[in-house]
Design an enzyme around this catalytic site. Structure first.
Site, short mmCIF file in Angstrom:
data_model
loop_
_atom_site.label_atom_id
_atom_site.label_comp_id
_atom_site.label_asym_id
_atom_site.label_seq_id
_atom_site.Cartn_x
_atom_site.Cartn_y
_atom_site.Cartn_z
N LYS A 204 0.80 -1.23 -0.11
CA LYS A 204 0.01 -0.33 -0.02
C LYS A 204 1.03 0.83 -0.35
CE LYS A 204 -3.45 2.45 2.63
NZ LYS A 204 -4.71 1.70 3.83
N GLU A 210 10.75 -4.48 3.85
CA GLU A 210 10.79 -6.16 3.46
C GLU A 210 11.07 -6.06 2.22
OE1 GLU A 210 9.26 -4.77 6.09
OE2 GLU A 210 9.88 -6.40 8.15
N GLY A 265 -4.51 -2.80 5.65
CA GLY A 265 -3.87 -3.35 5.09
C GLY A 265 -4.44 -4.52 4.81
N ARG A 266 -4.64 -4.96 6.59
CA ARG A 266 -5.36 -5.82 6.93
C ARG A 266 -6.81 -6.02 6.36
NH1 ARG A 266 -3.74 -2.52 10.70
NH2 ARG A 266 -5.35 -1.38 11.88
N GLU A 351 -3.25 -6.47 15.14
CA GLU A 351 -2.99 -5.12 14.74
C GLU A 351 -3.75 -4.10 14.99
OE1 GLU A 351 -1.71 -4.28 10.58
OE2 GLU A 351 0.35 -4.50 11.82
N HIS A 382 -1.14 -32.82 19.35
CA HIS A 382 -0.25 -33.78 19.54
C HIS A 382 0.80 -33.01 20.36
CE1 HIS A 382 -2.41 -37.29 18.74
NE2 HIS A 382 -2.91 -36.51 17.08
N LYS A 509 10.36 0.13 13.56
CA LYS A 509 10.87 0.52 12.56
C LYS A 509 12.01 1.63 11.46
CE LYS A 509 6.20 -0.19 9.45
NZ LYS A 509 5.72 0.20 8.97
O1 F6P Z 1 3.92 -2.08 9.36
C1 F6P Z 1 2.70 -2.92 9.20
C2 F6P Z 1 2.40 -2.53 8.02
O2 F6P Z 1 1.88 -1.34 7.37
C3 F6P Z 1 0.80 -3.34 8.25
O3 F6P Z 1 -0.33 -2.54 8.66
C4 F6P Z 1 0.71 -3.93 6.54
O4 F6P Z 1 -0.45 -4.60 5.81
C5 F6P Z 1 2.48 -4.05 6.54
O5 F6P Z 1 2.51 -3.09 6.57
C6 F6P Z 1 2.59 -3.56 4.94
O6 F6P Z 1 2.25 -2.50 4.37
P1 F6P Z 1 2.69 -2.42 2.70
O7 F6P Z 1 1.44 -2.93 2.39
O8 F6P Z 1 2.05 -0.80 2.97
O9 F6P Z 1 3.67 -2.35 2.49
#
Ligand code: F6P
Length: 544
Positions: A204, A210, A265-266, A351, A382, A509
């Site tokens: 987004k 990452e 995002g979620r 979150e 188990h 971060k």
């Molecule tokens: O760091 C948390 C977060 O912002 C989540 O809320 C989100 O889903 C994820 O990182 C990835 O964010 P983006 O879609 O902006 O890469």
């Protein structure tokens, strides 16, 4: 609003006092109609919450609490496009993403044209790939798609893609990469042919460390193999609210699928973030997923709270957390295809509602989200069910199963369901010392029996709900996820917090950004805390 001072909250506290000596065995014994009054059916699912430590009177008091929290007003505000994500000044409109028709007014704007236009672009893109007509830079058809994203840009599509893998395209392979650890992307790249691989950069913000590092590494890999920068445009697409950043990365504008600020995002599975999923299962199945979610939206919006699935599930969580004192909640799918559901719900719930400050900026007067954890239930039997049965802790459990299997083997589904039902029953009803003694006395007597007896007692009274899906199909999965989304919304309203921001993810971060250069820059390292300096010093001795 401090709900804990309300009459509704006080009434629930008094009710808990009166109810708590009762064991689930007693509740079942004194009310033969318990199961029918504490079950809800909706479309292709059944929720049996009769093994929760509640009675019909409890639900009435919980519904009164929801009304005290003005849930109806908040629901109207969300569906009405108000900026209920106040700390970010944004609307919360994931429900618009699955709206099948009609306008979705937000102020004097209708968001549906852009939602439908993007959905149509996704369909065309997915159909082009699924038909084998999408060619890479060297003219070979694309047959591998790699979604690069993390959190909400990974968990939703990955979870649903795995749940519906029985209907996945027979040729196209879809992979999900999220982790910075090279151990995820490096082995995958070794198996891929750059000429036939398409990368979807799902982000987004298009700044997530990452995702950006994985995307850059993928781009370097592609260029190292195909040699021409022009290849990037044929092998990358982007799903983002920042199209200009995607274009700067080298992605063609017509391969950028937009998100909007009003999609959290979620909560973004239904948006362009679902492109990899649509490619895997096809546009029709994706449309069915949306339809399932929309049907749950309509149910949530129009059904009286007493028979409202998301509201009841939310209120049971409030009861377990704020009145029985549970600090965690176990999600136990009895279905291999739902193995990523616990991880998905961890983000969706923790979150959203893992906060201790309310909408008003004041500390909350009550506990908020419990720790959500879970694993495939049959495997959990188990691994950790010992603690659930005899650990002396209150751990409410969500058992989730599909009656029909997509992978039938003689006798397997029946045994799986029997285990699912058995565990919730054993957790609820336990085994008394007298019952254990009667069993042991068949083989033991005297001191030997007395010595073993305490270890064979099961206290029971461990609360759970069982959600049965008729089968794991797109419509039911869409409804299931939407149910949990609305559960989160209802709980956030009652706890008085904003479920739609996530300021708590920012500090880590920022600290990572200060540590990364210090791995090599010793002067920078001296400014860090002593623990980090020590960890860095050790790491420098062992980094390859
Ligand atoms: O760091 C948390 C977060 O912002 C989540 O809320 C989100 O889903 C994820 O990182 C990835 O964010 P983006 O879609 O902006 O890469």
């Amino acid at each position: 609003m401090n709900l804990t001072a309300s009459a509704a909250w006080k009434a629930l506290e008094a009710h808990r006092q009166s109810l708590s000596p009762a064991h689930l065995k007693d509740m079942f014994a004194r009310d033969p109609g318990r199961v029918s009054s504490l079950s809800l059916a909706f479309d292709g699912m059944l929720l049996d919450f009769s093994k929760q430590r509640v009675e019909p009177a409890t639900l009435n008091l919980l519904v009164a609490l929801a009304r005290e929290a003005r849930l109806d007003e908040w629901t109207s505000r969300m569906f009405g496009g108000e900026k209920i994500n106040a700390s970010e000044g944004r609307e919360v409109l994931h429900v618009a993403l699955r709206r099948s028709s009609g306008p979705f007014p937000v102020g004097d704007l209708d968001v549906m044209p852009q939602v439908l236009a993007t959905r149509q672009r996704m369909v065309a893109f997915a159909d082009h790939l699924r038909s084998g007509q999408a060619l890479g830079f060297t003219g070979q058809p694309i047959h591998t798609v790699v979604n690069i994203g993390i959190g909400g840009s990974d968990l939703g599509p990955k979870m649903v893609g795995y749940a519906l893998r029985a209907m996945a395209h027979p040729v196209l392979a879809v992979h999900y990469v999220s982790n910075l650890d090279g151990a995820q992307l490096a082995p995958l790249l070794q198996t891929l042919d750059p000429r036939t691989t398409l990368f979807l950069v799902a982000s987004k913000t298009f700044t997530t460390q990452e995702t950006m590092l994985n995307a850059q590494t993928a781009r370097d890999w592609l260029l190292a193999n195909l040699g021409d920068p022009a290849a990037v445009a044929k092998h990358f697409a982007a799903l983002t609210a920042k199209p200009e950043r995607a274009v700067a990365f080298g992605i063609d504008e017509e391969a950028v699928f937009p998100l909007w600020d009003w999609v959290g995002g979620r909560f973004s599975l239904w948006s362009a973030v679902g492109l990899a999923l649509m490619i895997a299962i096809g546009p029709q199945a994706f449309a069915d997923l949306l339809a399932g979610a929309e049907s749950m939206d309509e149910h949530f919006r129009t059904t009286p709270y007493e028979r409202n699935l998301p509201v009841i599930v939310a209120l049971l969580g409030i009861w377990n957390t704020n009145f029985l004192g549970a600090s965690s909640n176990a999600v136990l799918p009895y279905n291999e295809s739902l193995k990523f559901l616990p991880s998905f719900l961890q983000q969706l719930e923790m979150e959203s509602n893992g906060k201790a400050v309310g909408r008003d900026g004041q500390p909350l007067a009550c506990a908020s989200n419990p720790i959500v954890w879970g694993e495939l239930g049959n495997n959990g039997q188990h691994a950790f069910f010992q603690l659930l049965h005899q650990g002396g802790r209150l751990v409410p459990c969500d058992f989730i199963a599909a009656v029909r299997s997509d992978y039938p083997l003689a006798g397997h589904q029946e045994a799986l369901l029997a285990n699912c039902f058995a565990q919730s029953a054993a957790l609820a009803f336990g085994k008394t010392a007298d019952e254990a003694r009667a069993e042991l006395s068949r083989s033991l007597q005297g001191a030997a029996l007395e010595e073993l007896l305490p270890h064979k007692v099961f206290p029971g009274n461990q609360p759970s709900s069982t959600l049965l899906l008729s089968r794991l199909d797109p419509r039911n999965i869409g409804a299931l996820i939407a149910m949990y989304e609305h559960k989160v919304f209802v709980q956030g309203v009652i706890w008085g917090l904003n479920s739609f921001d996530q300021w708590g993810v920012e500090l880590g971060k920022a600290v990572a950004n200060s540590i990364l250069p210090a791995i090599t820059d010793l002067e920078l390292a001296k400014k860090l805390d002593a623990s980090t300096q020590g960890l860095l010093a050790y790491s420098r001795r062992h980094l390859g």
